[in-house]
Design an enzyme around this catalytic site. Structure first.
Site, PDB file in Angstrom:
ATOM      1  N   ASP A   1      31.193 -74.277  39.230  1.00  0.00           N
ATOM      2  CA  ASP A   1      31.872 -75.156  40.185  1.00  0.00           C
ATOM      3  C   ASP A   1      31.234 -75.040  41.572  1.00  0.00           C
ATOM      4  O   ASP A   1      30.681 -73.995  41.928  1.00  0.00           O
ATOM      5  CB  ASP A   1      33.359 -74.762  40.241  1.00  0.00           C
TER       6      ASP A   1
ATOM      7  N   HIS B   1      24.408 -81.634  42.109  1.00  0.00           N
ATOM      8  CA  HIS B   1      24.300 -81.483  40.651  1.00  0.00           C
ATOM      9  C   HIS B   1      22.854 -81.214  40.239  1.00  0.00           C
ATOM     10  O   HIS B   1      22.610 -80.447  39.299  1.00  0.00           O
ATOM     11  CB  HIS B   1      24.845 -82.724  39.940  1.00  0.00           C
TER      12      HIS B   1
ATOM     13  N   SER C   1      33.624 -81.482  31.583  1.00  0.00           N
ATOM     14  CA  SER C   1      34.917 -81.350  30.900  1.00  0.00           C
ATOM     15  C   SER C   1      35.387 -82.716  30.415  1.00  0.00           C
ATOM     16  O   SER C   1      34.897 -83.761  30.880  1.00  0.00           O
ATOM     17  CB  SER C   1      35.955 -80.754  31.849  1.00  0.00           C
ATOM     18  N   SER C   2      36.353 -82.705  29.493  1.00  0.00           N
ATOM     19  CA  SER C   2      36.870 -83.996  29.000  1.00  0.00           C
ATOM     20  C   SER C   2      37.532 -84.769  30.148  1.00  0.00           C
ATOM     21  O   SER C   2      37.692 -85.983  30.051  1.00  0.00           O
ATOM     22  CB  SER C   2      37.849 -83.794  27.838  1.00  0.00           C
ATOM     23  N   GLU C   3      37.888 -84.069  31.224  1.00  0.00           N
ATOM     24  CA  GLU C   3      38.515 -84.738  32.372  1.00  0.00           C
ATOM     25  C   GLU C   3      37.480 -85.286  33.362  1.00  0.00           C
ATOM     26  O   GLU C   3      37.810 -86.094  34.235  1.00  0.00           O
ATOM     27  CB  GLU C   3      39.443 -83.761  33.117  1.00  0.00           C
TER      28      GLU C   3
ATOM     29  N   LEU D   1      19.054 -64.869  23.173  1.00  0.00           N
ATOM     30  CA  LEU D   1      20.259 -65.406  23.815  1.00  0.00           C
ATOM     31  C   LEU D   1      20.815 -66.615  23.052  1.00  0.00           C
ATOM     32  O   LEU D   1      20.065 -67.525  22.693  1.00  0.00           O
ATOM     33  CB  LEU D   1      19.902 -65.824  25.250  1.00  0.00           C
TER      34      LEU D   1
ATOM     35  N   ARG E   1      33.859 -67.873  37.436  1.00  0.00           N
ATOM     36  CA  ARG E   1      34.012 -69.204  38.016  1.00  0.00           C
ATOM     37  C   ARG E   1      33.472 -69.164  39.434  1.00  0.00           C
ATOM     38  O   ARG E   1      33.958 -68.384  40.266  1.00  0.00           O
ATOM     39  CB  ARG E   1      35.468 -69.660  38.036  1.00  0.00           C
TER      40      ARG E   1
ATOM     41  N   ARG F   1      41.054 -70.976  38.710  1.00  0.00           N
ATOM     42  CA  ARG F   1      41.751 -71.513  37.526  1.00  0.00           C
ATOM     43  C   ARG F   1      40.767 -71.675  36.377  1.00  0.00           C
ATOM     44  O   ARG F   1      39.553 -71.645  36.568  1.00  0.00           O
ATOM     45  CB  ARG F   1      42.462 -72.839  37.860  1.00  0.00           C
TER      46      ARG F   1
ATOM     47  N   GLU G   1      38.059 -60.948  30.960  1.00  0.00           N
ATOM     48  CA  GLU G   1      38.146 -60.570  32.377  1.00  0.00           C
ATOM     49  C   GLU G   1      37.701 -61.769  33.209  1.00  0.00           C
ATOM     50  O   GLU G   1      36.658 -62.383  32.915  1.00  0.00           O
ATOM     51  CB  GLU G   1      37.225 -59.370  32.669  1.00  0.00           C
TER      52      GLU G   1
HETATM   53  C1  FPP Z   1      31.423 -78.770  39.210  1.00  0.00           C
HETATM   54  O1  FPP Z   1      31.042 -78.988  40.548  1.00  0.00           O
HETATM   55  C2  FPP Z   1      30.314 -79.046  38.339  1.00  0.00           C
HETATM   56  C3  FPP Z   1      30.310 -79.975  37.354  1.00  0.00           C
HETATM   57  C4  FPP Z   1      31.465 -80.854  37.059  1.00  0.00           C
HETATM   58  C5  FPP Z   1      29.141 -80.223  36.526  1.00  0.00           C
HETATM   59  C6  FPP Z   1      28.266 -79.035  36.243  1.00  0.00           C
HETATM   60  C7  FPP Z   1      26.929 -79.585  35.959  1.00  0.00           C
HETATM   61  C8  FPP Z   1      25.755 -78.983  36.267  1.00  0.00           C
HETATM   62  C9  FPP Z   1      25.686 -77.624  36.803  1.00  0.00           C
HETATM   63  C10 FPP Z   1      24.449 -79.685  36.077  1.00  0.00           C
HETATM   64  C11 FPP Z   1      24.176 -80.267  34.735  1.00  0.00           C
HETATM   65  C12 FPP Z   1      24.308 -79.312  33.608  1.00  0.00           C
HETATM   66  C13 FPP Z   1      23.330 -78.969  32.748  1.00  0.00           C
HETATM   67  C14 FPP Z   1      23.640 -78.079  31.616  1.00  0.00           C
HETATM   68  C15 FPP Z   1      21.953 -79.426  32.883  1.00  0.00           C
HETATM   69  P1  FPP Z   1      31.856 -80.048  41.377  1.00  0.00           P
HETATM   70  O2  FPP Z   1      31.115 -81.330  41.370  1.00  0.00           O
HETATM   71  O3  FPP Z   1      33.253 -80.155  40.880  1.00  0.00           O
HETATM   72  O4  FPP Z   1      31.811 -79.404  42.799  1.00  0.00           O
HETATM   73  P2  FPP Z   1      32.941 -79.519  43.921  1.00  0.00           P
HETATM   74  O5  FPP Z   1      34.180 -78.876  43.357  1.00  0.00           O
HETATM   75  O6  FPP Z   1      32.351 -78.765  45.057  1.00  0.00           O
HETATM   76  O7  FPP Z   1      33.123 -80.976  44.207  1.00  0.00           O
END
Ligand code: FPP
Length: 260
Positions: A13, A30, A58-60, A124, A179, A185, A198
């Site tokens: 996140d 991203h 996520s699905s959301e 891995l 996280r 959460r 943990e």
């Molecule tokens: C949350 O950050 C992150 C995501 C919803 C997407 C995670 C995706 C990547 C790390 C890149 C693509 C993945 C791969 C496997 C190549 P956020 O956008 O919710 O951040 P914020 O809470 O600061 O807005």
């Protein structure tokens, strides 16, 4: 205590806030997040971590603006196209969990191919959760259990029997969930599988979560005392429960491998 987790799960996140802090569009966050996936996968492989599960979508997350969803899909596709050859060479096995039927046919076929190409790797185990939700996983498992046991009722189902129908039958449950991004959460990630995990929350945004930050989380984990419902005194004074724990783990493994 001096323990290393064999399975780490990560909620990546903070990409959007990282971008905002650097006065850039969210999609750049991203892009930097995807680059960091590569670094952390390598760091885990180098450290000898056996299982790493990353929450990529996520699905959301479909509720996000269409251009952001499409940027995330594009990054996932690019990741598969760029990384699989190196994964093969580095002994990394890739799996994708989640409902992939919602993805574009090209992305689905790249996922299938990447899983096939890395299926015999034994270092891995990298699992990417995409269009994944923990509640979806449990409901799916219940439906699959019912299909596999048409003459039984839910009264006959126990936790081990259900777990083999989750999307993670080949993975041990994660011992450590990280996280990033400052929230505390689970956000519908591995709900069943994290029952005794943990939980490590850090303010560091995902693009900045580097090998040193990973090491700090491992150091934090090494000092946890894992009680699995027992008292602190039992953990420190009663060795027999550890034998019970091993027996349970073996039975669980046998159930996962479908041997009796
Ligand atoms: C949350 O950050 C992150 C995501 C919803 C997407 C995670 C995706 C990547 C790390 C890149 C693509 C993945 C791969 C496997 C190549 P956020 O956008 O919710 O951040 P914020 O809470 O600061 O807005």
């Amino acid at each position: 205590m001096n323990q290393t987790p064999q399975h780490i799960a990560i909620i990546m996140d903070g990409n959007g806030r990282w971008a905002k802090k650097h006065l850039m569009p969210r999609t750049v966050g991203h892009v930097r997040g995807a680059a960091n996936v590569r670094h952390i996968v390598k760091a885990c492989n180098d450290t000898g971590i056996r299982y790493l599960t990353l929450f990529a979508f996520s699905s959301e997350n479909w509720r996000r603006p269409a251009d952001e969803v499409s940027a995330l899909m594009g990054l996932f596709l690019q990741y598969l196209e760029n990384e699989v050859a190196e994964m093969k060479a580095a002994g990394i096995r890739l799996r994708v969990i989640g409902d992939r039927s919602a993805f574009a046919p090209l992305l689905q076929s790249r996922i299938d191919q990447a899983e096939l190409d890395t299926a015999y790797n034994t270092r891995l185990n990298l699992t990417i959760a995409a269009n994944y939700g923990g509640q979806w996983d449990v409901l799916n498992a219940m439906r699959a259990w019912q299909l596999a046991h048409p003459h039984q009722t839910l009264q006959d189902m126990d936790a081990a029997a259900l777990a083999v129908h989750l999307s993670t039958p080949e993975l041990p449950d994660p011992e450590l969930l990280i996280r990033t991004g400052g929230e505390s959460r689970i956000s519908n990630f591995l709900l069943w599988q994290t029952a005794y995990t943990e939980l490590y929350f850090t303010d560091v945004h995902w693009p900045d979560f580097d090998a040193a930050a990973l090491k700090s989380s491992l150091y934090w984990y090494a000092q946890r005392v894992r009680r699995f419902g027992r008292t602190d005194e039992q953990v420190h004074t009663t060795p027999e429960w550890q034998a019970d724990e091993t027996a349970t783990a073996l039975l669980d493994l046998a159930a996962r491998l479908k041997i009796s």
